[in-house]
Motif scaffolding. Structure first.
Motif, PDB file in Angstrom:
ATOM      1  N   SER A  20      -4.203 -11.057   7.972  1.00 49.35           N
ATOM      2  CA  SER A  20      -5.566 -11.005   8.511  1.00 49.35           C
ATOM      3  C   SER A  20      -6.398 -12.218   8.095  1.00 49.35           C
ATOM      4  CB  SER A  20      -6.267  -9.712   8.080  1.00 49.35           C
ATOM      5  OG  SER A  20      -6.671  -9.781   6.731  1.00 49.35           O
ATOM      6  N   LEU A  21      -6.001 -12.875   6.999  1.00 47.31           N
ATOM      7  CA  LEU A  21      -6.688 -14.078   6.534  1.00 47.31           C
ATOM      8  C   LEU A  21      -6.136 -15.341   7.187  1.00 47.31           C
ATOM      9  CD1 LEU A  21      -6.869 -13.065   2.768  1.00 47.31           C
ATOM     10  CD2 LEU A  21      -8.830 -13.348   4.320  1.00 47.31           C
ATOM     11  N   GLY A  22      -5.174 -15.175   8.095  1.00 45.44           N
ATOM     12  CA  GLY A  22      -4.642 -16.305   8.832  1.00 45.44           C
ATOM     13  C   GLY A  22      -3.512 -17.044   8.149  1.00 45.44           C
ATOM     14  N   VAL A  23      -2.895 -16.427   7.144  1.00 48.31           N
ATOM     15  CA  VAL A  23      -1.782 -17.064   6.429  1.00 48.31           C
ATOM     16  C   VAL A  23      -0.557 -17.103   7.341  1.00 48.31           C
ATOM     17  CG1 VAL A  23      -0.203 -16.778   4.485  1.00 48.31           C
ATOM     18  CG2 VAL A  23      -2.660 -16.433   4.164  1.00 48.31           C
ATOM     19  N   ALA A  24       0.070 -18.262   7.436  1.00 49.49           N
ATOM     20  CA  ALA A  24       1.211 -18.455   8.339  1.00 49.49           C
ATOM     21  C   ALA A  24       2.440 -17.642   7.931  1.00 49.49           C
ATOM     22  CB  ALA A  24       1.570 -19.936   8.422  1.00 49.49           C
ATOM     23  N   ASP A  25       2.748 -17.592   6.647  1.00 46.63           N
ATOM     24  CA  ASP A  25       3.910 -16.846   6.154  1.00 46.63           C
ATOM     25  C   ASP A  25       3.437 -15.860   5.092  1.00 46.63           C
ATOM     26  OD1 ASP A  25       6.381 -15.857   5.490  1.00 46.63           O
ATOM     27  OD2 ASP A  25       7.053 -17.670   4.466  1.00 46.63           O
ATOM     28  N   PRO A  26       2.955 -14.675   5.488  1.00 50.22           N
ATOM     29  CA  PRO A  26       2.329 -13.743   4.555  1.00 50.22           C
ATOM     30  C   PRO A  26       3.274 -12.786   3.833  1.00 50.22           C
ATOM     31  CG  PRO A  26       2.143 -12.875   6.746  1.00 50.22           C
ATOM     32  CD  PRO A  26       2.841 -14.212   6.869  1.00 50.22           C
ATOM     33  N   VAL A  27       4.572 -12.917   4.031  1.00 53.03           N
ATOM     34  CA  VAL A  27       5.509 -11.944   3.470  1.00 53.03           C
ATOM     35  C   VAL A  27       5.730 -12.225   1.985  1.00 53.03           C
ATOM     36  CG1 VAL A  27       7.824 -10.970   3.619  1.00 53.03           C
ATOM     37  CG2 VAL A  27       6.647 -11.710   5.698  1.00 53.03           C
ATOM     38  N   PRO A  28       5.374 -11.260   1.120  1.00 54.97           N
ATOM     39  CA  PRO A  28       5.601 -11.460  -0.315  1.00 54.97           C
ATOM     40  C   PRO A  28       7.089 -11.341  -0.662  1.00 54.97           C
ATOM     41  CG  PRO A  28       4.584  -9.319   0.073  1.00 54.97           C
ATOM     42  CD  PRO A  28       4.697 -10.003   1.401  1.00 54.97           C
ATOM     43  N   HIS A  29       7.458 -11.970  -1.746  1.00 53.72           N
ATOM     44  CA  HIS A  29       8.825 -11.864  -2.266  1.00 53.72           C
ATOM     45  C   HIS A  29       8.869 -10.617  -3.144  1.00 53.72           C
ATOM     46  CE1 HIS A  29      12.076 -12.849  -5.174  1.00 53.72           C
ATOM     47  NE2 HIS A  29      12.674 -13.139  -4.036  1.00 53.72           N
ATOM     48  N   GLU A  30       9.760  -9.666  -2.836  1.00 53.08           N
ATOM     49  CA  GLU A  30       9.845  -8.394  -3.566  1.00 53.08           C
ATOM     50  C   GLU A  30      11.107  -8.347  -4.409  1.00 53.08           C
ATOM     51  OE1 GLU A  30       9.675  -5.449  -0.486  1.00 53.08           O
ATOM     52  OE2 GLU A  30       7.591  -5.915  -0.001  1.00 53.08           O
ATOM     53  N   ARG A  31      10.952  -7.843  -5.623  1.00 53.17           N
ATOM     54  CA  ARG A  31      12.072  -7.651  -6.546  1.00 53.17           C
ATOM     55  C   ARG A  31      11.982  -6.238  -7.124  1.00 53.17           C
ATOM     56  NH1 ARG A  31       9.456 -12.052  -7.177  1.00 53.17           N
ATOM     57  NH2 ARG A  31       8.406 -11.595  -9.104  1.00 53.17           N
ATOM     58  N   TRP A  32      13.131  -5.646  -7.361  1.00 50.40           N
ATOM     59  CA  TRP A  32      13.218  -4.282  -7.874  1.00 50.40           C
ATOM     60  C   TRP A  32      14.046  -4.260  -9.146  1.00 50.40           C
ATOM     61  CZ3 TRP A  32      11.282  -0.160  -4.813  1.00 50.40           C
ATOM     62  CH2 TRP A  32      10.781  -0.549  -3.576  1.00 50.40           C
ATOM     63  N   ASP A  33      13.726  -3.323 -10.043  1.00 46.59           N
ATOM     64  CA  ASP A  33      14.598  -3.038 -11.173  1.00 46.59           C
ATOM     65  C   ASP A  33      14.615  -1.521 -11.372  1.00 46.59           C
ATOM     66  OD1 ASP A  33      12.360  -2.254 -12.693  1.00 46.59           O
ATOM     67  OD2 ASP A  33      12.242  -4.158 -13.751  1.00 46.59           O
ATOM     68  N   ASP A  34      15.178  -1.061 -12.469  1.00 48.81           N
ATOM     69  CA  ASP A  34      15.306   0.384 -12.686  1.00 48.81           C
ATOM     70  C   ASP A  34      13.960   1.098 -12.809  1.00 48.81           C
ATOM     71  OD1 ASP A  34      18.034   0.220 -12.574  1.00 48.81           O
ATOM     72  OD2 ASP A  34      18.272   0.024 -14.749  1.00 48.81           O
ATOM     73  N   ASN A  35      12.941   0.404 -13.301  1.00 44.96           N
ATOM     74  CA  ASN A  35      11.656   1.048 -13.564  1.00 44.96           C
ATOM     75  C   ASN A  35      10.596   0.828 -12.497  1.00 44.96           C
ATOM     76  OD1 ASN A  35      12.488   2.051 -16.116  1.00 44.96           O
ATOM     77  ND2 ASN A  35      12.254  -0.013 -16.916  1.00 44.96           N
ATOM     78  N   GLY A  36      10.720  -0.232 -11.720  1.00 42.68           N
ATOM     79  CA  GLY A  36       9.660  -0.504 -10.768  1.00 42.68           C
ATOM     80  C   GLY A  36       9.948  -1.688  -9.873  1.00 42.68           C
ATOM     81  N   TRP A  37       8.907  -2.266  -9.353  1.00 43.36           N
ATOM     82  CA  TRP A  37       9.013  -3.354  -8.405  1.00 43.36           C
ATOM     83  C   TRP A  37       7.932  -4.393  -8.693  1.00 43.36           C
ATOM     84  CZ3 TRP A  37       4.563  -4.074  -5.718  1.00 43.36           C
ATOM     85  CH2 TRP A  37       3.687  -3.000  -5.663  1.00 43.36           C
ATOM     86  N   VAL A  38       8.174  -5.579  -8.214  1.00 45.55           N
ATOM     87  CA  VAL A  38       7.233  -6.689  -8.299  1.00 45.55           C
ATOM     88  C   VAL A  38       7.241  -7.372  -6.940  1.00 45.55           C
ATOM     89  CG1 VAL A  38       6.759  -8.932  -9.358  1.00 45.55           C
ATOM     90  CG2 VAL A  38       7.644  -7.067 -10.756  1.00 45.55           C
ATOM     91  N   ALA A  39       6.074  -7.711  -6.455  1.00 43.35           N
ATOM     92  CA  ALA A  39       5.943  -8.491  -5.227  1.00 43.35           C
ATOM     93  C   ALA A  39       4.974  -9.621  -5.512  1.00 43.35           C
ATOM     94  CB  ALA A  39       5.418  -7.620  -4.084  1.00 43.35           C
ATOM     95  N   ASP A  40       5.361 -10.842  -5.151  1.00 41.24           N
ATOM     96  CA  ASP A  40       4.440 -11.947  -5.368  1.00 41.24           C
ATOM     97  C   ASP A  40       4.404 -12.867  -4.163  1.00 41.24           C
ATOM     98  OD1 ASP A  40       6.968 -13.094  -5.833  1.00 41.24           O
ATOM     99  OD2 ASP A  40       6.223 -14.393  -7.398  1.00 41.24           O
ATOM    100  N   TRP A  41       3.308 -13.602  -4.089  1.00 42.46           N
ATOM    101  CA  TRP A  41       3.095 -14.540  -2.997  1.00 42.46           C
ATOM    102  C   TRP A  41       2.230 -15.676  -3.513  1.00 42.46           C
ATOM    103  CZ3 TRP A  41      -1.052 -16.731  -0.635  1.00 42.46           C
ATOM    104  CH2 TRP A  41      -0.797 -17.408   0.560  1.00 42.46           C
ATOM    105  N   GLY A  42       2.551 -16.875  -3.108  1.00 44.63           N
ATOM    106  CA  GLY A  42       1.745 -18.032  -3.453  1.00 44.63           C
ATOM    107  C   GLY A  42       1.615 -18.940  -2.257  1.00 44.63           C
ATOM    108  N   GLY A  43       0.448 -19.510  -2.091  1.00 38.86           N
ATOM    109  CA  GLY A  43       0.247 -20.421  -0.978  1.00 38.86           C
ATOM    110  C   GLY A  43      -1.211 -20.688  -0.722  1.00 38.86           C
ATOM    111  N   ASP A  44      -1.492 -21.171   0.466  1.00 45.33           N
ATOM    112  CA  ASP A  44      -2.833 -21.588   0.853  1.00 45.33           C
ATOM    113  C   ASP A  44      -3.579 -20.463   1.558  1.00 45.33           C
ATOM    114  OD1 ASP A  44      -4.628 -22.824   3.208  1.00 45.33           O
ATOM    115  OD2 ASP A  44      -4.629 -24.170   1.478  1.00 45.33           O
ATOM    116  N   VAL A  45      -4.789 -20.182   1.060  1.00 46.51           N
ATOM    117  CA  VAL A  45      -5.699 -19.253   1.722  1.00 46.51           C
ATOM    118  C   VAL A  45      -7.023 -19.990   1.874  1.00 46.51           C
ATOM    119  CG1 VAL A  45      -6.936 -17.058   1.592  1.00 46.51           C
ATOM    120  CG2 VAL A  45      -4.594 -17.200   0.746  1.00 46.51           C
ATOM    121  N   HIS A  46      -7.390 -20.275   3.101  1.00 46.94           N
ATOM    122  CA  HIS A  46      -8.649 -20.973   3.402  1.00 46.94           C
ATOM    123  C   HIS A  46      -8.815 -22.258   2.581  1.00 46.94           C
ATOM    124  CE1 HIS A  46      -9.847 -17.646   5.891  1.00 46.94           C
ATOM    125  NE2 HIS A  46      -9.817 -16.802   4.889  1.00 46.94           N
TER     126      HIS A  46
END
Length: 139
Positions: A20-46
């Motif tokens: 919705s903010l106009g980011v070209a590639d908005p898909v976060p990188h997701e990782r899982w382990d036995d206890n939980g998950w992490v999703a991160d994203w880095g890039g340009d916003v405005h």
């Protein structure tokens, strides 16, 4: 729970906010382990270099910890992630100055749904903030 079986709702909310903010590639990188998950994203916003990290536990799928650069929001409801991220990066949030004992803090406040979320960083001037948050600072 496996990665293929269920995507964390908070991660989907992050992607929707970035889209919705106009980011070209908005898909976060997701990782899982036995206890939980992490999703991160880095890039340009405005025109600002931004890093977003989400973390959640398998046993608490409807909540997440969100880090917007140095600001850390604890226990954010998954259905509020999209609105919180969108408002923070679109200017619909405020940074106020607070003094706690001998330290000075800059507090980012964002309303999502009926909840007011806040996170703080050390400092007392707008220059102490990430570039995207400086316009949010109130006097």
């Amino acid at each position: 729970m496996t990665e293929a079986a269920h995507r964390p709702p908070a991660s989907a909310g992050l992607e929707a906010a970035l889209r919705s903010l106009g980011v070209a590639d908005p898909v976060p990188h997701e990782r899982w382990d036995d206890n939980g998950w992490v999703a991160d994203w880095g890039g340009d916003v405005h025109g600002h270099d931004v890093y977003v990290l989400l973390m959640g536990a398998h046993n608490h799928p409807r909540g997440a910890r969100i880090m917007l650069d140095d600001f850390t929001f604890e226990d954010v409801r998954a259905e509020h992630v999209e609105e919180l991220v969108r408002k923070a990066f679109s200017g619909d949030a405020r940074v106020t100055r607070h003094r706690v004992l001998l330290s000075r803090r800059l507090v980012l406040g964002v309303r999502a749904g009926s909840t007011e979320y806040s996170a703080s960083v050390s400092g007392d001037r707008a220059d102490d903030l990430p570039a995207w948050a400086r316009p949010l600072a109130t006097s």
